[in-house]
Scaffold this motif. Sequence first.
Motif, PDB file in Angstrom:
ATOM      1  N   UNK A 127       0.855  -1.178   0.000  1.00 43.56           N
ATOM      2  CA  UNK A 127       0.000   0.000   0.000  1.00 43.56           C
ATOM      3  C   UNK A 127       0.898   1.236   0.000  1.00 43.56           C
ATOM      4  N   UNK A 128       0.952   1.979  -1.110  1.00 46.00           N
ATOM      5  CA  UNK A 128       1.853   3.129  -1.172  1.00 46.00           C
ATOM      6  C   UNK A 128       1.481   4.225  -0.168  1.00 46.00           C
ATOM      7  N   UNK A 129       0.257   4.228   0.301  1.00 45.86           N
ATOM      8  CA  UNK A 129      -0.208   5.267   1.218  1.00 45.86           C
ATOM      9  C   UNK A 129       0.251   5.003   2.652  1.00 45.86           C
ATOM     10  N   UNK A 130       0.144   3.759   3.099  1.00 48.40           N
ATOM     11  CA  UNK A 130       0.464   3.429   4.497  1.00 48.40           C
ATOM     12  C   UNK A 130       1.766   2.646   4.632  1.00 48.40           C
ATOM     13  N   UNK A 131       2.275   2.123   3.526  1.00 49.07           N
ATOM     14  CA  UNK A 131       3.483   1.301   3.583  1.00 49.07           C
ATOM     15  C   UNK A 131       3.208  -0.123   4.026  1.00 49.07           C
ATOM     16  N   UNK A 132       1.947  -0.451   4.275  1.00 54.01           N
ATOM     17  CA  UNK A 132       1.614  -1.778   4.784  1.00 54.01           C
ATOM     18  C   UNK A 132       1.831  -2.872   3.733  1.00 54.01           C
ATOM     19  N   UNK A 133       2.269  -4.041   4.222  1.00 51.37           N
ATOM     20  CA  UNK A 133       2.572  -5.179   3.348  1.00 51.37           C
ATOM     21  C   UNK A 133       1.370  -6.122   3.291  1.00 51.37           C
ATOM     22  N   UNK A 134       0.948  -6.475   2.086  1.00 52.81           N
ATOM     23  CA  UNK A 134      -0.166  -7.414   1.918  1.00 52.81           C
ATOM     24  C   UNK A 134       0.282  -8.626   1.114  1.00 52.81           C
ATOM     25  N   UNK A 135      -0.571  -9.656   1.125  1.00 54.40           N
ATOM     26  CA  UNK A 135      -0.402 -10.798   0.223  1.00 54.40           C
ATOM     27  C   UNK A 135      -1.796 -11.176  -0.275  1.00 54.40           C
ATOM     28  N   UNK A 136      -1.908 -11.388  -1.587  1.00 56.36           N
ATOM     29  CA  UNK A 136      -3.239 -11.608  -2.168  1.00 56.36           C
ATOM     30  C   UNK A 136      -3.957 -12.762  -1.480  1.00 56.36           C
ATOM     31  N   UNK A 137      -3.190 -13.788  -1.065  1.00 55.57           N
ATOM     32  CA  UNK A 137      -3.810 -14.958  -0.443  1.00 55.57           C
ATOM     33  C   UNK A 137      -3.710 -14.922   1.094  1.00 55.57           C
ATOM     34  N   UNK A 138      -2.544 -14.580   1.627  1.00 53.81           N
ATOM     35  CA  UNK A 138      -2.314 -14.734   3.072  1.00 53.81           C
ATOM     36  C   UNK A 138      -2.655 -13.498   3.909  1.00 53.81           C
ATOM     37  N   UNK A 139      -2.565 -12.307   3.305  1.00 59.22           N
ATOM     38  CA  UNK A 139      -2.930 -11.068   4.026  1.00 59.22           C
ATOM     39  C   UNK A 139      -3.645 -10.144   3.072  1.00 59.22           C
ATOM     40  N   UNK A 140      -4.858 -10.516   2.640  1.00 62.98           N
ATOM     41  CA  UNK A 140      -5.544  -9.701   1.628  1.00 62.98           C
ATOM     42  C   UNK A 140      -5.947  -8.339   2.185  1.00 62.98           C
ATOM     43  N   UNK A 141      -6.072  -7.328   1.301  1.00 61.11           N
ATOM     44  CA  UNK A 141      -6.461  -5.987   1.739  1.00 61.11           C
ATOM     45  C   UNK A 141      -7.839  -5.983   2.389  1.00 61.11           C
ATOM     46  N   UNK A 142      -8.034  -5.037   3.324  1.00 60.17           N
ATOM     47  CA  UNK A 142      -9.251  -5.005   4.132  1.00 60.17           C
ATOM     48  C   UNK A 142     -10.477  -4.569   3.328  1.00 60.17           C
ATOM     49  N   UNK A 143     -10.278  -3.763   2.292  1.00 60.18           N
ATOM     50  CA  UNK A 143     -11.440  -3.300   1.518  1.00 60.18           C
ATOM     51  C   UNK A 143     -11.046  -2.975   0.073  1.00 60.18           C
ATOM     52  N   UNK A 144     -12.059  -2.672  -0.731  1.00 58.05           N
ATOM     53  CA  UNK A 144     -11.875  -2.419  -2.165  1.00 58.05           C
ATOM     54  C   UNK A 144     -11.000  -1.198  -2.434  1.00 58.05           C
ATOM     55  N   UNK A 145     -11.175  -0.186  -1.578  1.00 53.79           N
ATOM     56  CA  UNK A 145     -10.433   1.054  -1.778  1.00 53.79           C
ATOM     57  C   UNK A 145      -8.931   0.782  -1.677  1.00 53.79           C
ATOM     58  N   UNK A 146      -8.547   0.039  -0.648  1.00 52.97           N
ATOM     59  CA  UNK A 146      -7.129  -0.301  -0.491  1.00 52.97           C
ATOM     60  C   UNK A 146      -6.692  -1.198  -1.651  1.00 52.97           C
ATOM     61  N   UNK A 147      -7.522  -2.196  -1.960  1.00 51.41           N
ATOM     62  CA  UNK A 147      -7.170  -3.149  -3.025  1.00 51.41           C
ATOM     63  C   UNK A 147      -6.844  -2.431  -4.333  1.00 51.41           C
ATOM     64  N   UNK A 148      -7.603  -1.367  -4.631  1.00 51.85           N
ATOM     65  CA  UNK A 148      -7.462  -0.704  -5.929  1.00 51.85           C
ATOM     66  C   UNK A 148      -6.172   0.111  -6.033  1.00 51.85           C
ATOM     67  N   UNK A 149      -5.533   0.418  -4.898  1.00 48.90           N
ATOM     68  CA  UNK A 149      -4.310   1.240  -4.983  1.00 48.90           C
ATOM     69  C   UNK A 149      -3.026   0.451  -4.719  1.00 48.90           C
ATOM     70  N   UNK A 150      -3.122  -0.861  -4.523  1.00 45.92           N
ATOM     71  CA  UNK A 150      -1.941  -1.665  -4.195  1.00 45.92           C
ATOM     72  C   UNK A 150      -0.957  -1.718  -5.361  1.00 45.92           C
ATOM     73  N   UNK A 151       0.337  -1.740  -5.026  1.00 45.79           N
ATOM     74  CA  UNK A 151       1.381  -1.793  -6.054  1.00 45.79           C
ATOM     75  C   UNK A 151       2.287  -3.007  -5.819  1.00 45.79           C
ATOM     76  N   UNK A 152       3.113  -3.280  -6.840  1.00 45.88           N
ATOM     77  CA  UNK A 152       4.069  -4.391  -6.762  1.00 45.88           C
ATOM     78  C   UNK A 152       5.482  -3.845  -6.868  1.00 45.88           C
ATOM     79  N   UNK A 153       6.427  -4.515  -6.234  1.00 43.01           N
ATOM     80  CA  UNK A 153       7.820  -4.084  -6.313  1.00 43.01           C
ATOM     81  C   UNK A 153       8.451  -4.509  -7.639  1.00 43.01           C
ATOM     82  N   UNK A 154       9.397  -3.701  -8.160  1.00 44.31           N
ATOM     83  CA  UNK A 154       9.989  -4.024  -9.468  1.00 44.31           C
ATOM     84  C   UNK A 154      10.803  -5.317  -9.436  1.00 44.31           C
ATOM     85  N   UNK A 155      11.243  -5.735  -8.246  1.00 48.21           N
ATOM     86  CA  UNK A 155      12.063  -6.959  -8.171  1.00 48.21           C
ATOM     87  C   UNK A 155      11.259  -8.173  -7.709  1.00 48.21           C
ATOM     88  N   UNK A 156       9.945  -8.070  -7.703  1.00 46.81           N
ATOM     89  CA  UNK A 156       9.104  -9.174  -7.243  1.00 46.81           C
ATOM     90  C   UNK A 156       8.614 -10.073  -8.368  1.00 46.81           C
TER      91      UNK A 156
END
Length: 207
Positions: A127-156
Amino acid sequence: LKVMISGPPASGKGTQCELITKKYGLVHIPAGDLLRAEIASASENGKRAKEYMEKGELVPDEIVVMMVKERLLQPDSQEKGWLLDGYPRSSSQAAGLEDFGIHPDLFILLEVPEDILVERVVGRRLDPLTGKIYHLKYSPPENEEIASRLTQRFDDTEEKVKLRLHTHHQNVEAVLSKYKDITVKVNGNAPKENVFAQIDAALTQLL
Ligand code: AP5
Ligand code: ZN
C-alpha cells in the motif's frame, strides 16, 4: 533493545517488523526501503543502487553502510532502540557498524523453504499510502479502496527472486558467524502470529 532481523527474500522480515515495532516501539530501519526511497528521489546513489537491485545483487557498501549508519545514529533510534531489517548482509557491512561501537543484542534469522518464498513474492502487494505489506492470499487488503491502490515491487518476479535468493545463500553464513552467540533461528513457515510469538519470546527474555 538493539535488534537485527535477517532471512531470505520474502521470509517475512518486514511483516514481523510491523508486529515488533507495534509492541516494542523500536525504530524500524529497513535497508531495502531506504534504498527504494533513494531511487524514488532520483539521486545518483539511487540510480546506482537500482542497477544492483534489478540484478538481485548487493548494493555496494559505499552506498549502503553510510545510509544505514546515519539512520541508526539519529536521536530517536538511540533513545527508543532500533530494529535493523536486511542489514548487515555481509561481514564488511557488519564491520561498518562495529567500527562505530554499534553492537546488537539479538540477531533473528527467519527460516522459510524456497518454494514458499517464491509464492510469497509473487503474491506480495504494497500500500503506497500506508506502507503496509499485503499478500493476495495470506494477508488480503481489508477493503476495495485499499485493493485498488496496491502496487508491486519491481524486483518481485519469480526470476528475480531466484537471483536474490542466490545472493542470500552466498552471504548468510559469513554474517551468521559474526553473530552466532546472539542468534535466534525462527521458523518463518507458519502464520505470521505464530512467527511473532517465537520472536516475542526471545525479545521478552532480553528485557
Ligand atoms: P529488501 O527490500 O530487504 O528485500 P528482501 O531481502 O528480498 O526481502 P523482502 O523485503 O522481499 O521480504 P521480507 O522478508 O521483508 O518479507 P515481507 O514481510 O515483505 O532488499 C531489496 C534489495 O535491496 C536487495 O535485493 C538488494 O539488492 C538491496 N539491499 C537491501 N539491503 C541491502 C544491504 N544490506 N546491502 C546491500 N544491498 C541491499 O513478506 C513477503 C510476503 O509474504 C508478503 O506478501 C507478506 O504478506 C507475506 N508473508 C509474510 N509473512 C507471512 C507468513 N507468516 N505467512 C504467509 N505469508 C506471509
Ligand atoms: Zn522487506
